[in-house]
Design an enzyme around this catalytic site. Structure first.
Site, PDB file in Angstrom:
ATOM      1  N   CYS A   2       0.706  -1.669  -0.007  1.00 47.36           N
ATOM      2  CA  CYS A   2      -0.097  -0.400   0.028  1.00 47.36           C
ATOM      3  C   CYS A   2       1.082   1.365  -0.145  1.00 47.36           C
ATOM      4  O   CYS A   2       1.924   1.150   0.767  1.00 47.36           O
ATOM      5  CB  CYS A   2      -0.996   0.287   1.359  1.00 47.36           C
ATOM      6  N   ARG A  27       3.452   0.463  -6.599  1.00 46.25           N
ATOM      7  CA  ARG A  27       3.729  -0.855  -4.757  1.00 46.25           C
ATOM      8  C   ARG A  27       2.570  -1.694  -4.889  1.00 46.25           C
ATOM      9  O   ARG A  27       2.607  -2.175  -4.176  1.00 46.25           O
ATOM     10  CB  ARG A  27       4.585  -0.023  -4.339  1.00 46.25           C
ATOM     11  N   TRP A  70      -2.985  -2.326  -2.034  1.00 43.31           N
ATOM     12  CA  TRP A  70      -2.572  -3.770  -2.401  1.00 43.31           C
ATOM     13  C   TRP A  70      -3.910  -4.392  -1.084  1.00 43.31           C
ATOM     14  O   TRP A  70      -3.276  -5.352   0.357  1.00 43.31           O
ATOM     15  CB  TRP A  70      -1.776  -4.387  -2.034  1.00 43.31           C
ATOM     16  N   ASN A  96      -1.478   1.003   5.940  1.00 45.00           N
ATOM     17  CA  ASN A  96      -0.705  -0.059   5.268  1.00 45.00           C
ATOM     18  C   ASN A  96      -0.591  -1.347   6.723  1.00 45.00           C
ATOM     19  O   ASN A  96      -0.109  -0.683   7.447  1.00 45.00           O
ATOM     20  CB  ASN A  96       0.722   0.842   5.316  1.00 45.00           C
ATOM     21  N   GLY A  97      -0.385  -2.354   6.239  1.00 45.53           N
ATOM     22  CA  GLY A  97      -0.049  -3.137   7.107  1.00 45.53           C
ATOM     23  C   GLY A  97      -1.584  -4.325   7.852  1.00 45.53           C
ATOM     24  O   GLY A  97      -2.036  -4.293   7.157  1.00 45.53           O
ATOM     25  N   GLU A 474      15.847 -18.611  -9.774  1.00 45.51           N
ATOM     26  CA  GLU A 474      15.408 -16.820  -9.927  1.00 45.51           C
ATOM     27  C   GLU A 474      13.905 -17.420 -11.076  1.00 45.51           C
ATOM     28  O   GLU A 474      13.455 -16.483 -11.600  1.00 45.51           O
ATOM     29  CB  GLU A 474      16.522 -16.631 -10.724  1.00 45.51           C
ATOM     30  N   LYS A 478      10.509 -15.592 -12.101  1.00 45.04           N
ATOM     31  CA  LYS A 478      10.043 -14.778 -12.836  1.00 45.04           C
ATOM     32  C   LYS A 478       9.338 -15.920 -13.814  1.00 45.04           C
ATOM     33  O   LYS A 478       7.800 -14.862 -14.028  1.00 45.04           O
ATOM     34  CB  LYS A 478      10.987 -14.279 -13.527  1.00 45.04           C
ATOM     35  N   GLU A 481       5.442 -15.514 -11.989  1.00 45.85           N
ATOM     36  CA  GLU A 481       4.894 -14.327 -11.488  1.00 45.85           C
ATOM     37  C   GLU A 481       4.620 -13.493 -12.726  1.00 45.85           C
ATOM     38  O   GLU A 481       3.771 -13.183 -12.688  1.00 45.85           O
ATOM     39  CB  GLU A 481       6.289 -13.354  -9.907  1.00 45.85           C
ATOM     40  N   HIS A 497      14.122 -38.801  -9.164  1.00 41.90           N
ATOM     41  CA  HIS A 497      14.336 -38.979  -7.712  1.00 41.90           C
ATOM     42  C   HIS A 497      12.620 -39.020  -7.405  1.00 41.90           C
ATOM     43  O   HIS A 497      12.375 -38.273  -6.489  1.00 41.90           O
ATOM     44  CB  HIS A 497      15.307 -38.573  -6.637  1.00 41.90           C
ATOM     45  N   LYS A 596       4.434  -4.653  -5.272  1.00 43.81           N
ATOM     46  CA  LYS A 596       6.570  -4.470  -5.343  1.00 43.81           C
ATOM     47  C   LYS A 596       7.452  -4.510  -4.265  1.00 43.81           C
ATOM     48  O   LYS A 596       8.236  -5.250  -3.452  1.00 43.81           O
ATOM     49  CB  LYS A 596       7.264  -3.464  -6.152  1.00 43.81           C
TER      50      LYS A 596
END
Ligand code: F6R
Length: 601
Positions: A2, A27, A70, A96-97, A474, A478, A481, A497, A596
């Site tokens: 947020c 963000r 968010w 925010n939180g 990595e 990507k 996401e 295995h 973000k």
């Protein structure tokens, strides 16, 4: 996550708040809202981006408060967007939180007669404020904060006092003032157009903002002055520079970021890696623990490998969302390296809080030295990438990877496990290394071809060995996401295995093939996968034997020294993921459900 922005004492405050929100919106971007005062309190909210918030009519307001959301509690709807108002319409609150005890608070407030309009945890703040009517604003704020369990940065716009109030606990909040106005934001980038410097609040801080005046208090209620940080150097260029997406632009900015780090830390004559850390700080390290989340954790995995191999010290990487709740603590002599692009990831901050009382030396690798994590650390190594707007971390991962390599070299030098000749060779290779990344970027069309074929699959394995395994993790992250592919990375030998049972025509397998010690083993895995009819995509480094018909598709990447190979493969995987997402017509810079900077647990 947020974003919060508030202004008091400036004509046109609501429009300026919207400008501030635009700089924070990358963000957290599912919905937004603004409240303003022109004698009365007004609010407007919208689902989606800030451009959906249109303010019509004359601008008489001199105080305003806005938020980009968010979602954590409650769906993405206009009702759940902030600001939230109390029953009487006298106060607007943004948060925010996460408030852990909001259900208990909401039940109690409902019993007292308050009416809730949203499903959020945050709305309790507006009603709590209302429930403390009669007390002075600062006293109301203190009483409210005492009732909260959880993490928050809160901003409150009160109509009766024409003032803004703020409180901070584990989520970032910055304030600043001119002679006639006062400002607040969750990220200093939103304050830069108005102020030369701004002050980051510490946990427990709370304040009243009136035009040109900030009354700031610490957790014990004592008036306090915090050091303001200059904003001039802050990169606020939210600009695609002709690229279709921020992500592609930022991948192309990688060589420049790496060169900035190399200029700051590496010389060839004499061969030297200087991290500008006191000798004693590194000399104390008997082992190293890397902590981070997501992509930053992958850089930690790489760092642990580098430290073990080059400095011959025990080293480990842990993912911070787990480590924050673990029971183990760092052994004596552990250097703790905190990896966080934003410097605000709550999981990493919580992991740090859990162990800081034990007093381990703390080194942060972040793009924002003045962030919450940067401020807590004893020393900071800066990523030097400039702002990264695309939600997927790309250039910052490469900077982290380079810095953990330099850290391992510096530790190795100090311990004498890397000698003069080896250091000269490493420094010389490093100084020309960004050209290898440039050459990967020249092959973007070839990466696009492989990506278009890969984009037809929904399930992908990525296989690698040794130092290239973190690059495979990595790449898998990507692909998940931004391209919404189910992608999993495995150590090549591990696939047989169990996961072999999943191999069939509709499961693609990507191999990271480099020349040298592990080549034969990886080719063996390639044979085994090919024999089971699964399509194989090989990213092969120049110098490796051509996989020929064993590969459904091969992408060649330029050769690099062994230690730097993960950086080359990661860049190629960033490009491939970008082009897969593009082929699938996805919202690359703002993937669904993500943000973000993750400032909630
Ligand atoms: C992936 C990504 C995330 C972040 C993670 C940690 O592309 O961006 O996985 O790496 O949320 O963020 P920072 O590095 O800001 O702590």
């Amino acid at each position: 996550m947020c974003g919060i922005c508030g202004i008091v004492g400036v004509p046109n405050a609501a429009r300026l708040v919207l400008q501030g929100l635009r700089s924070l919106e990358y963000r957290g971007y599912d919905s937004c809202g603004v409240a303003w005062l022109d004698g009365a309190l007004h609010a407007k909210k919208a689902v989606g981006g800030v451009d959906n918030l249109r303010l019509d009519g004359p601008a008489h307001e001199t105080a305003a408060l806005g938020h980009t959301r968010w979602a954590t509690h409650g769906n993405v709807t206009q009702e759940n967007a902030h600001p939230h108002l109390d029953c009487g319409g006298d106060v607007a609150v943004v948060h925010n939180g996460v408030l852990l005890n909001y259900e208990t608070l909401r039940d109690a407030l409902t019993t007292q007669g308050h009416t809730f309009r949203s499903q959020t945890d945050s709305e309790v703040l507006a009603h709590l404020w209302e429930s403390h009517a009669g007390a002075d604003g600062l006293e109301r704020l203190r009483r409210l904060v005492q009732q909260l369990k959880g993490t928050f940065s809160i901003a409150i716009l009160d109509r009766t006092e024409a003032a803004l109030y703020v409180a901070k606990e584990r989520n970032p909040l910055w304030v600043g003032a001119t002679k006639t106005a006062s400002f607040l934001a969750s990220d200093p980038v939103a304050l830069k157009p108005h102020l030369p410097a701004a002050t980051p609040l510490e946990d427990g801080d709370h304040a009243r903002l009136t035009p040109g005046r900030i009354d700031l208090f610490d957790a014990a209620g004592r008036p306090v002055q915090r050091t303001a940080q200059p904003l001039a150097g802050l990169d606020d260029r939210i600009d695609k520079a002709g690229y279709e997406h921020f992500m592609l632009k930022e991948i192309h900015e990688t060589p420049a970021s790496l060169n900035r780090i190399l200029s700051a830390h590496v010389t060839i004559e004499p061969p030297h890696v200087d991290l500008h850390l006191p000798d004693a700080f590194l000399a104390k390290a008997q082992r190293v623990l890397f902590l981070g989340a997501g992509t930053s954790f992958h850089a930690g995995l790489l760092g642990a490998q580098f430290v073990r191999r080059l400095a011959r010290l025990p080293a480990d990487a842990q993912t911070s969302p787990e480590y924050k709740d673990a029971t183990s603590v760092p052994e004596k002599g552990t250097l703790v390296v905190l990896l966080s692009q934003s410097g605000e990831t709550l999981d990493t901050l919580q992991a740090l809080h859990r162990i800081e009382s034990l007093g381990p030396p703390l080194l942060a690798l972040t793009n924002f030295p003045k962030s919450s994590i940067g401020r807590k650390a004893d020393h900071v190594l800066e990523l030097r990438t400039g702002v990264e707007v695309g939600v997927a971390a790309t250039k910052t991962f490469l900077s982290q990877s380079l810095l953990v390599y330099l850290l391992a070299l510096a530790l190795a030098r100090q311990r004498g496990t890397v000698g003069d000749a080896a250091l000269l060779q490493a420094a010389t290779e490093l100084k020309r290394f960004s050209r290898a990344i440039d050459r990967v970027l020249f092959r973007t069309a070839e990466a696009g071809q492989l990506a278009r074929e890969l984009s037809r699959f929904d399930h992908v394995f990525l296989l690698a060995k040794d130092l290239l395994l973190p690059a495979a993790f990595e790449g898998a992250l990507k692909l998940k996401e931004i391209a919404y592919l189910h992608a999993e990375a495995y150590a090549a030998g591990e696939l047989k295995h169990g996961p072999f049972a999943l191999l069939e025509k509709s499961t693609a397998v990507v191999f990271l093939l480099a020349p040298g010690a592990h080549e034969a083993s990886l080719r063996n895995s390639l044979h085994e996968v090919h024999a089971r009819g699964a399509p194989t995509f090989v990213i092969a480094m120049d110098g490796a034997q051509d996989p020929g018909p064993l590969a459904t598709h091969t992408l060649w990447v330029p050769a690099a020294p062994f230690d730097l190979q993960p950086l080359v493969f990661s860049t190629a995987l960033h490009l491939v993921s970008y082009w897969v997402a593009k082929a699938r017509a996805l919202p690359i810079d703002r993937p669904r459900n993500l943000a973000k900077s993750v400032t909630v647990e």
